[in-house]
Design a protein around this motif. Structure first.
Motif, mmCIF file in Angstrom:
data_model
loop_
_atom_site.group_PDB
_atom_site.id
_atom_site.type_symbol
_atom_site.label_atom_id
_atom_site.label_comp_id
_atom_site.label_asym_id
_atom_site.label_seq_id
_atom_site.Cartn_x
_atom_site.Cartn_y
_atom_site.Cartn_z
ATOM 1 N N GLY A 148 0.825 -1.201 0.000
ATOM 2 C CA GLY A 148 0.000 0.000 0.000
ATOM 3 C C GLY A 148 0.867 1.263 0.000
ATOM 4 O O GLY A 148 0.532 2.247 -0.670
ATOM 5 N N ALA A 149 1.957 1.235 0.745
ATOM 6 C CA ALA A 149 2.867 2.388 0.785
ATOM 7 C C ALA A 149 3.502 2.603 -0.591
ATOM 8 O O ALA A 149 3.630 3.745 -1.055
ATOM 9 N N VAL A 150 3.881 1.530 -1.268
ATOM 10 C CA VAL A 150 4.449 1.642 -2.612
ATOM 11 C C VAL A 150 3.412 2.246 -3.561
ATOM 12 O O VAL A 150 3.724 3.140 -4.351
ATOM 13 N N GLU A 151 2.184 1.783 -3.467
ATOM 14 C CA GLU A 151 1.114 2.327 -4.328
ATOM 15 C C GLU A 151 0.913 3.816 -4.044
ATOM 16 O O GLU A 151 0.724 4.616 -4.981
ATOM 17 N N ALA A 152 0.949 4.212 -2.781
ATOM 18 C CA ALA A 152 0.793 5.632 -2.425
ATOM 19 C C ALA A 152 1.931 6.455 -3.008
ATOM 20 O O ALA A 152 1.711 7.544 -3.560
ATOM 21 N N LEU A 153 3.151 5.952 -2.922
ATOM 22 C CA LEU A 153 4.299 6.678 -3.497
ATOM 23 C C LEU A 153 4.209 6.732 -5.006
ATOM 24 O O LEU A 153 4.547 7.750 -5.614
ATOM 25 N N ARG A 154 3.760 5.657 -5.628
ATOM 26 C CA ARG A 154 3.632 5.637 -7.094
ATOM 27 C C ARG A 154 2.617 6.669 -7.580
ATOM 28 O O ARG A 154 2.682 7.104 -8.717
ATOM 29 N N SER A 155 1.673 7.058 -6.722
ATOM 30 C CA SER A 155 0.692 8.063 -7.132
ATOM 31 C C SER A 155 1.371 9.407 -7.390
ATOM 32 O O SER A 155 0.783 10.284 -8.023
ATOM 33 N N LEU A 156 2.608 9.571 -6.918
ATOM 34 C CA LEU A 156 3.366 10.804 -7.153
ATOM 35 C C LEU A 156 4.119 10.763 -8.478
ATOM 36 O O LEU A 156 4.571 11.796 -8.961
ATOM 37 N N LEU A 157 4.304 9.586 -9.044
ATOM 38 C CA LEU A 157 5.116 9.439 -10.263
ATOM 39 C C LEU A 157 4.307 9.706 -11.526
ATOM 40 O O LEU A 157 3.165 9.581 -11.604
#
Length: 157
Positions: A148-157
């Motif tokens: 979930g944390a990776v998905e949240a960070l990917r929302s910035l890319l």
């Protein structure tokens, strides 16, 4: 341990469910330490951070110097200098491109792979021990949180 993310009045009004927790503080610290790790590895290995990032990228897949430059966000001349240094250290070698004889690809050597493993071995050992200390139920929860944390960070890319 850092204090972690503290909700500002603006953040709390925009994201009412945001509250500082131990997991968010630990995640923030992980991100901070991860951001500092390449520089620390480079210093211990006696190479530049660009060389560390290049070794990470080239370990995943061989690529040409121009493609490497794009991944690093540097000029092709700067990338060529990084490749020259990696080759001089014995960490990589240039080979003819398999489909285009006018181009080259940069490949990590066995010596380079061994060097990377040596630089990262203490971290690998500590993470393996930590992972082995978890029960299957705990591991599933940690995996769900990290995914979930990776998905949240990917929302910035």
């Amino acid at each position: 341990m850092t204090a972690g993310p503290s909700p500002s009045p603006e953040m709390s009004s925009r994201v009412p469910e945001w509250r500082s927790t131990g997991t968010l503080a630990a995640l923030q610290e992980l991100l901070d330490v991860a951001g500092s790790a390449p520089e620390a590895v480079a210093r211990r290995a006696g190479i530049s951070t660009s060389e560390v990032h290049s070794m990470r990228l080239l370990s995943q897949s061989p690529m040409g110097p121009v493609e490497l430059a794009r991944h690093l966000g540097v000029t092709s001349a700067a990338s060529s200098g990084v490749v020259d240094r990696l080759v001089a250290h014995g960490h990589a070698e240039r080979r003819p491109h398999p489909a285009d004889g006018r181009r080259t690809v940069v490949v990590v050597t066995e010596q380079g792979r061994a060097a990377v493993i040596g630089w990262l071995l203490p971290m690998f050992q500590a993470l393996a021990a930590l992972d082995q200390s978890l029960s299957e139920v705990e591991r599933a929860v940690v995996e769900r949180y990290l995914t979930g944390a990776v998905e949240a960070l990917r929302s910035l890319l």
